[in-house]
Write a protein that holds these residues in place. Structure first.
Motif, PDB file in Angstrom:
ATOM      1  N   THR A 118       0.831  -1.203   0.000  1.00 44.41           N
ATOM      2  CA  THR A 118       0.000   0.000   0.000  1.00 44.41           C
ATOM      3  C   THR A 118       0.865   1.251   0.000  1.00 44.41           C
ATOM      4  N   PHE A 119       1.889   1.267   0.845  1.00 40.90           N
ATOM      5  CA  PHE A 119       2.770   2.437   0.866  1.00 40.90           C
ATOM      6  C   PHE A 119       3.433   2.643  -0.495  1.00 40.90           C
ATOM      7  N   LEU A 120       3.958   1.580  -1.070  1.00 40.92           N
ATOM      8  CA  LEU A 120       4.660   1.708  -2.349  1.00 40.92           C
ATOM      9  C   LEU A 120       3.740   2.194  -3.465  1.00 40.92           C
ATOM     10  N   THR A 121       2.551   1.635  -3.549  1.00 40.89           N
ATOM     11  CA  THR A 121       1.662   2.073  -4.626  1.00 40.89           C
ATOM     12  C   THR A 121       1.153   3.486  -4.377  1.00 40.89           C
ATOM     13  N   ASP A 122       0.838   3.807  -3.129  1.00 42.75           N
ATOM     14  CA  ASP A 122       0.381   5.165  -2.823  1.00 42.75           C
ATOM     15  C   ASP A 122       1.472   6.205  -3.068  1.00 42.75           C
ATOM     16  N   SER A 123       2.715   5.851  -2.796  1.00 39.62           N
ATOM     17  CA  SER A 123       3.814   6.803  -2.866  1.00 39.62           C
ATOM     18  C   SER A 123       4.528   6.855  -4.211  1.00 39.62           C
ATOM     19  N   PHE A 124       4.544   5.755  -4.946  1.00 42.35           N
ATOM     20  CA  PHE A 124       5.383   5.692  -6.144  1.00 42.35           C
ATOM     21  C   PHE A 124       4.657   5.373  -7.442  1.00 42.35           C
ATOM     22  N   ASP A 125       3.499   4.782  -7.373  1.00 38.89           N
ATOM     23  CA  ASP A 125       2.815   4.325  -8.578  1.00 38.89           C
ATOM     24  C   ASP A 125       2.190   5.508  -9.308  1.00 38.89           C
ATOM     25  N   ALA A 126       3.012   6.220 -10.066  1.00 34.95           N
ATOM     26  CA  ALA A 126       2.599   7.469 -10.706  1.00 34.95           C
ATOM     27  C   ALA A 126       1.465   7.288 -11.712  1.00 34.95           C
ATOM     28  N   ASP A 127       1.427   6.134 -12.375  1.00 37.51           N
ATOM     29  CA  ASP A 127       0.388   5.921 -13.387  1.00 37.51           C
ATOM     30  C   ASP A 127      -0.766   5.060 -12.869  1.00 37.51           C
ATOM     31  N   TYR A 128      -0.761   4.753 -11.588  1.00 37.64           N
ATOM     32  CA  TYR A 128      -1.857   4.013 -10.919  1.00 37.64           C
ATOM     33  C   TYR A 128      -2.179   2.684 -11.591  1.00 37.64           C
ATOM     34  N   ASP A 129      -1.136   1.972 -12.022  1.00 42.42           N
ATOM     35  CA  ASP A 129      -1.370   0.689 -12.684  1.00 42.42           C
ATOM     36  C   ASP A 129      -1.154  -0.511 -11.754  1.00 42.42           C
ATOM     37  N   GLU A 130      -1.013  -0.245 -10.454  1.00 41.95           N
ATOM     38  CA  GLU A 130      -0.805  -1.300  -9.446  1.00 41.95           C
ATOM     39  C   GLU A 130       0.526  -2.026  -9.619  1.00 41.95           C
ATOM     40  N   HIS A 131       1.497  -1.347 -10.227  1.00 41.16           N
ATOM     41  CA  HIS A 131       2.866  -1.833 -10.337  1.00 41.16           C
ATOM     42  C   HIS A 131       3.776  -0.648 -10.061  1.00 41.16           C
ATOM     43  N   VAL A 132       4.953  -0.919  -9.534  1.00 42.68           N
ATOM     44  CA  VAL A 132       5.923   0.151  -9.293  1.00 42.68           C
ATOM     45  C   VAL A 132       7.172  -0.166 -10.104  1.00 42.68           C
ATOM     46  N   THR A 133       7.429   0.658 -11.107  1.00 43.77           N
ATOM     47  CA  THR A 133       8.605   0.450 -11.939  1.00 43.77           C
ATOM     48  C   THR A 133       9.837   1.035 -11.243  1.00 43.77           C
ATOM     49  N   LYS A 134      10.987   0.654 -11.743  1.00 43.46           N
ATOM     50  CA  LYS A 134      12.227   1.195 -11.191  1.00 43.46           C
ATOM     51  C   LYS A 134      12.258   2.712 -11.352  1.00 43.46           C
ATOM     52  N   GLU A 135      11.800   3.207 -12.480  1.00 48.04           N
ATOM     53  CA  GLU A 135      11.781   4.649 -12.717  1.00 48.04           C
ATOM     54  C   GLU A 135      10.875   5.363 -11.713  1.00 48.04           C
ATOM     55  N   GLU A 136       9.692   4.781 -11.456  1.00 50.12           N
ATOM     56  CA  GLU A 136       8.776   5.376 -10.477  1.00 50.12           C
ATOM     57  C   GLU A 136       9.399   5.357  -9.078  1.00 50.12           C
TER      58      GLU A 136
END
Length: 182
Positions: A118-136
């Motif tokens: 939850t923290f990672l997606t809320d904080s880093f998932d810029a495109d809200y696709d439920e994945h966190v890329t290295k760039e994000e």
């Protein structure tokens, strides 16, 4: 002002971000599993930010901190969580990493919740696709570095960091109400 605890155990793209510098922003306390977390600019005392950055990222003793050295702990954290090496974090990978981390670290060093899905997606998932890329994942750290690197040469020097610290202090002072104001 009181300087917060500066070091911890495994750094997130790591950096506690000053609210004015980037969105999303990290919590203002240093997460227990982060290997290094420069203090927020508004909590810095004169020279404290440079001392922290230099001691944690100038590993070769050259007197400056390169962007590569600054991002290295975040890149390591991402790689530790990205178990299949595809450059994208999934909930399964993050949950597995937390379990493994808790097993391999003493109870007092185990993460509280910073690297929960939850923290990672809320904080880093810029495109809200439920994945966190290295760039994000790296984006906040890159923005933080860029905000400190006033001349844009890819290296942090004491005068640049001190100037950023002073700007943050001046901004905080100008935002504070005068005595007697409500």
């Amino acid at each position: 002002m009181k300087v917060r605890t500066l070091l911890s155990a495994t750094m997130l793209g790591f950096f506690v971000i000053h609210p004015a510098l980037a969105q999303p922003q990290y919590p203002m306390s240093t997460p227990p599993q982060m290997s290094v977390a420069p203090i927020p600019l508004e909590d810095a005392t004169h020279g404290a930010l440079w001392k922290t950055i230099k001691s944690n990222f100038d590993k070769d003793g050259q007197g400056f901190v390169s962007k590569d050295n600054f991002l290295a702990p975040a890149i390591k954290d991402f790689a530790d969580m990205d178990t299949n090496g595809d450059g994208v974090l999934t909930k399964k990978e993050v949950d597995s990493w937390q379990i493994k981390y808790k097993r391999t670290h003493k109870e007092k060093e185990a993460p509280q919740s910073i690297y929960t899905w939850t923290f990672l997606t809320d904080s880093f998932d810029a495109d809200y696709d439920e994945h966190v890329t290295k760039e994000e994942f790296l984006a906040p750290a890159v923005r933080y570095f860029t905000s400190l690197d006033a001349n844009g040469d890819g290296a942090l020097l004491k005068p640049e960091v001190d100037a950023a610290e002073q700007r943050a202090s001046d901004k905080e002072k100008s935002a504070a109400p005068e005595k007697g104001e409500k």
